[in-house]
Design a protein around this motif. Sequence first.
Motif, PDB file in Angstrom:
ATOM      1  N   SER A 252      39.926 -30.284 -93.732  1.00 19.60           N
ATOM      2  CA  SER A 252      39.232 -30.358 -94.575  1.00 19.60           C
ATOM      3  C   SER A 252      39.593 -30.090 -96.151  1.00 19.60           C
ATOM      4  CB  SER A 252      37.387 -30.409 -94.944  1.00 19.60           C
ATOM      5  OG  SER A 252      36.269 -30.892 -93.535  1.00 19.60           O
ATOM      6  N   PHE A 253      40.590 -29.275 -95.750  1.00 20.16           N
ATOM      7  CA  PHE A 253      41.141 -29.067 -96.728  1.00 20.16           C
ATOM      8  C   PHE A 253      42.746 -29.426 -97.443  1.00 20.16           C
ATOM      9  CE2 PHE A 253      38.276 -25.723 -95.076  1.00 20.16           C
ATOM     10  CZ  PHE A 253      37.613 -25.134 -96.161  1.00 20.16           C
ATOM     11  N   VAL A 254      42.570 -30.332 -98.674  1.00 20.61           N
ATOM     12  CA  VAL A 254      43.736 -30.424 -99.803  1.00 20.61           C
ATOM     13  C   VAL A 254      44.465 -29.935-100.077  1.00 20.61           C
ATOM     14  CG1 VAL A 254      44.634 -32.715-100.422  1.00 20.61           C
ATOM     15  CG2 VAL A 254      42.333 -31.733 -99.166  1.00 20.61           C
ATOM     16  N   ALA A 255      45.892 -29.816-100.185  1.00 23.66           N
ATOM     17  CA  ALA A 255      46.872 -28.359-100.987  1.00 23.66           C
ATOM     18  C   ALA A 255      47.846 -29.680-101.313  1.00 23.66           C
ATOM     19  CB  ALA A 255      46.761 -27.250-100.972  1.00 23.66           C
ATOM     20  N   GLY A 256      48.005 -29.268-103.122  1.00 26.45           N
ATOM     21  CA  GLY A 256      49.645 -30.394-103.044  1.00 26.45           C
ATOM     22  C   GLY A 256      49.851 -29.786-104.069  1.00 26.45           C
ATOM     23  N   LEU A 257      50.825 -30.521-104.736  1.00 29.41           N
ATOM     24  CA  LEU A 257      51.993 -30.113-106.073  1.00 29.41           C
ATOM     25  C   LEU A 257      51.760 -31.657-106.762  1.00 29.41           C
ATOM     26  CD1 LEU A 257      52.984 -27.514-107.351  1.00 29.41           C
ATOM     27  CD2 LEU A 257      55.555 -28.761-106.716  1.00 29.41           C
ATOM     28  N   GLU A 258      51.276 -31.894-107.853  1.00 27.31           N
ATOM     29  CA  GLU A 258      51.335 -32.752-109.045  1.00 27.31           C
ATOM     30  C   GLU A 258      51.974 -32.705-110.575  1.00 27.31           C
ATOM     31  OE1 GLU A 258      48.028 -35.587-108.912  1.00 27.31           O
ATOM     32  OE2 GLU A 258      48.187 -34.992-111.304  1.00 27.31           O
ATOM     33  N   ALA A 259      52.596 -33.908-110.589  1.00 31.67           N
ATOM     34  CA  ALA A 259      53.409 -33.858-112.108  1.00 31.67           C
ATOM     35  C   ALA A 259      53.284 -34.441-113.107  1.00 31.67           C
ATOM     36  CB  ALA A 259      55.406 -33.469-111.874  1.00 31.67           C
ATOM     37  N   ASP A 260      52.662 -34.448-114.760  1.00 33.66           N
ATOM     38  CA  ASP A 260      52.269 -35.962-114.890  1.00 33.66           C
ATOM     39  C   ASP A 260      53.011 -35.630-116.530  1.00 33.66           C
ATOM     40  OD1 ASP A 260      51.541 -34.274-116.965  1.00 33.66           O
ATOM     41  OD2 ASP A 260      48.851 -34.597-116.468  1.00 33.66           O
ATOM     42  N   LEU A 261      53.397 -36.684-116.993  1.00 31.50           N
ATOM     43  CA  LEU A 261      54.038 -37.062-118.542  1.00 31.50           C
ATOM     44  C   LEU A 261      52.882 -38.135-119.235  1.00 31.50           C
ATOM     45  CD1 LEU A 261      56.088 -36.069-119.983  1.00 31.50           C
ATOM     46  CD2 LEU A 261      57.602 -38.165-119.450  1.00 31.50           C
ATOM     47  N   GLU A 262      53.091 -37.803-120.320  1.00 33.96           N
ATOM     48  CA  GLU A 262      52.006 -38.295-121.250  1.00 33.96           C
ATOM     49  C   GLU A 262      52.439 -38.278-122.508  1.00 33.96           C
ATOM     50  OE1 GLU A 262      47.130 -37.474-119.714  1.00 33.96           O
ATOM     51  OE2 GLU A 262      48.152 -36.316-120.589  1.00 33.96           O
ATOM     52  N   GLY A 263      52.329 -40.046-123.176  1.00 35.19           N
ATOM     53  CA  GLY A 263      52.416 -39.814-124.557  1.00 35.19           C
ATOM     54  C   GLY A 263      50.711 -39.908-125.424  1.00 35.19           C
ATOM     55  N   THR A 264      51.181 -39.300-126.820  1.00 35.60           N
ATOM     56  CA  THR A 264      49.248 -38.806-126.988  1.00 35.60           C
ATOM     57  C   THR A 264      49.059 -39.571-128.569  1.00 35.60           C
ATOM     58  OG1 THR A 264      49.686 -36.435-128.090  1.00 35.60           O
ATOM     59  CG2 THR A 264      50.157 -36.457-126.067  1.00 35.60           C
ATOM     60  N   GLY A 265      48.514 -39.533-128.963  1.00 35.88           N
ATOM     61  CA  GLY A 265      47.900 -39.694-130.925  1.00 35.88           C
ATOM     62  C   GLY A 265      47.398 -38.920-130.905  1.00 35.88           C
TER      63      GLY A 265
END
Length: 245
Positions: free
Chosen positions: A94-107
Amino acid sequence: MKNVLLSSVAFLGLTVGAMAADLPSRVAPAPVAAVPVFTWAGFYVGVQAGYAWGNGDFVLSSTTGPAVLPFQDVSDSDGFVGGAHVGYNFQFGSFVAGLEADLEGTGIDGAGTYTFRDGSTLAASVDLTVQGSLRARLGVAFDRVLVYATGGVAFANFDTDYAFADSITDATTRASFDNTNWGWTLGVGTEYAFTNNFTARVEYRYTQFDDYRHSDDAFFDGGRVSTEAEFHTVRAGLSYKFGSY
């Protein structure tokens, strides 16, 4: 006699057939197809959008002469954010482990003004143009519902403009800085798999960018301005998970 014999044979045949019909069938039941269990493991990509709010602390000080003028001014900042993410999950029961990257433009933008004792003013405005992060995700899966915590490093590009209006000389001096600054981010979220490949999420994160300094003698000899920013952000996202289940 012949008719009696034929009648007896027919009756015996019918009785045996009826008894055979009542016996359990020896035909094997049709196999039941196994239903695959949904898993969060695998590679995924997606998009997200949200709203951020927070503040920036501006500090001005002098390192030379008698004019030591430290001050702190808080500027409210807010704005919309939007971008893309990519990640990979592992699942252990039931356990989930991971790696995530994100990139955003912002106002995200904000502004603040400080007035000195002699009437001089320093106005500062900040635009956060791009931000991103690299984070770990740890969660618990309840079949197609994932509840998780996430945290890691964050970075952002700040465009900062200052205007120092000297009340004695009546002159205004301006300076601009473009800095990429690093910090950290921490949050929680919930994700739901409404098909085997598409998931939707809602996430909250707190992000703080560490103090960065601008050293310039444009304001006065030895002048230094530093800024520290922090934001709260709520995001909604949609992801596509590769794999059949």
